[in-house]
Write a protein that holds these residues in place. Sequence first.
Motif, short mmCIF file in Angstrom:
data_model
loop_
_atom_site.label_atom_id
_atom_site.label_comp_id
_atom_site.label_asym_id
_atom_site.label_seq_id
_atom_site.Cartn_x
_atom_site.Cartn_y
_atom_site.Cartn_z
N MET A 259 0.85 -1.20 0.00
CA MET A 259 0.00 0.00 0.00
C MET A 259 0.89 1.26 0.00
O MET A 259 0.73 2.15 -0.83
CB MET A 259 -0.90 -0.03 1.25
CG MET A 259 -1.84 1.12 1.40
SD MET A 259 -3.32 0.88 0.42
CE MET A 259 -4.27 -0.13 1.53
N VAL A 260 1.82 1.29 0.94
CA VAL A 260 2.72 2.44 1.05
C VAL A 260 3.57 2.56 -0.22
O VAL A 260 3.71 3.66 -0.79
CB VAL A 260 3.63 2.29 2.31
CG1 VAL A 260 4.72 3.35 2.33
CG2 VAL A 260 2.78 2.34 3.57
N ASP A 261 4.11 1.44 -0.68
CA ASP A 261 4.98 1.48 -1.86
C ASP A 261 4.22 1.96 -3.09
O ASP A 261 4.74 2.75 -3.88
CB ASP A 261 5.56 0.08 -2.14
CG ASP A 261 6.56 -0.36 -1.06
OD1 ASP A 261 6.98 0.51 -0.27
OD2 ASP A 261 6.89 -1.56 -1.02
N SER A 262 2.95 1.50 -3.24
CA SER A 262 2.18 1.88 -4.41
C SER A 262 1.90 3.39 -4.40
O SER A 262 1.95 4.04 -5.44
CB SER A 262 0.87 1.09 -4.44
OG SER A 262 0.15 1.38 -5.61
N ILE A 263 1.65 3.94 -3.21
CA ILE A 263 1.42 5.40 -3.11
C ILE A 263 2.71 6.13 -3.50
O ILE A 263 2.68 7.09 -4.30
CB ILE A 263 0.99 5.79 -1.68
CG1 ILE A 263 -0.40 5.21 -1.36
CG2 ILE A 263 1.00 7.31 -1.48
CD1 ILE A 263 -0.83 5.33 0.09
#
Length: 267
Positions: A259-263
């Motif tokens: 989730m964090v990486d995709s953002i």
Amino acid sequence: MIRVREWGGVTGFLMGRSMGPYVPYTVHAFLVGNTLIDTGAVHAREDFMHALAGRPVGAVINTHHHEDHIGNNTPVRQVFGAKVYAPEESLPFIADPDKLGLRFYQRVVWGCPDPSEASPLGASIELPGHVFQVIHTPGHSPDHVCLLEPDKGWLFTGDLFCGRTVRYLRRDEDFELILSSLKKLCTFDFSTIFCGLKGRVENGSQALEAKIKSMEELKVRVMDLHRAGCSRREIRKRVLGREGAMYYLTAAHFSKQHMVDSILNQE
Ligand SMILES: [Zn+2]
């Protein structure tokens, strides 16, 4: 395991593979008139086909190519003679499920679908009793579509909505695309969401707006910490906490870190 619920014109089939007293993941298929929206998972086949027996099934629409949505296309075609429709990009996976590249946990929980045939969906589809508008909503998967029944105000969201807040992302999901697809749905008129994960969600547009707000707030928090110099791992810990059961059960296919990486990968 199967649980059948009647929701005034829509029949919901909640299914999953029982493992002793546990059903680790569940998914819904919906019967609307004589149209089945998604066909669930191979490992729930016996229960699902039993629950469908005696009901009219003339057509199937798949919302996307994932194994827990196309799993019973083949027996539904064979038993009911139903015609299957799916997004054009889903067709190669439906014809050759080896292309799904299923992981071990997916084979255990859902099972691998049989090769099957489907016809491509256009911008809308007219079936007995209902017309469905087909809305391309990539993000969960590139081929994903939602189906709007405008006369009834029903929106079938496949795996795009999945609840007001989500803490995990699949490795191949795209946060920004999911957000823009959710915003696209807000431009349509509907009252009730039928979600692959959650089943019937009343006050659908409020639920959708709440989800968009929660994703935008999450994005702001992640970006603020990133600008403050935190590492990706530190951001995940501070915003979403430790990885939980989903991470371990899916061997990191779903994780809070994705989730964090995709953002951050958007920036
Ligand atoms: Zn999916």
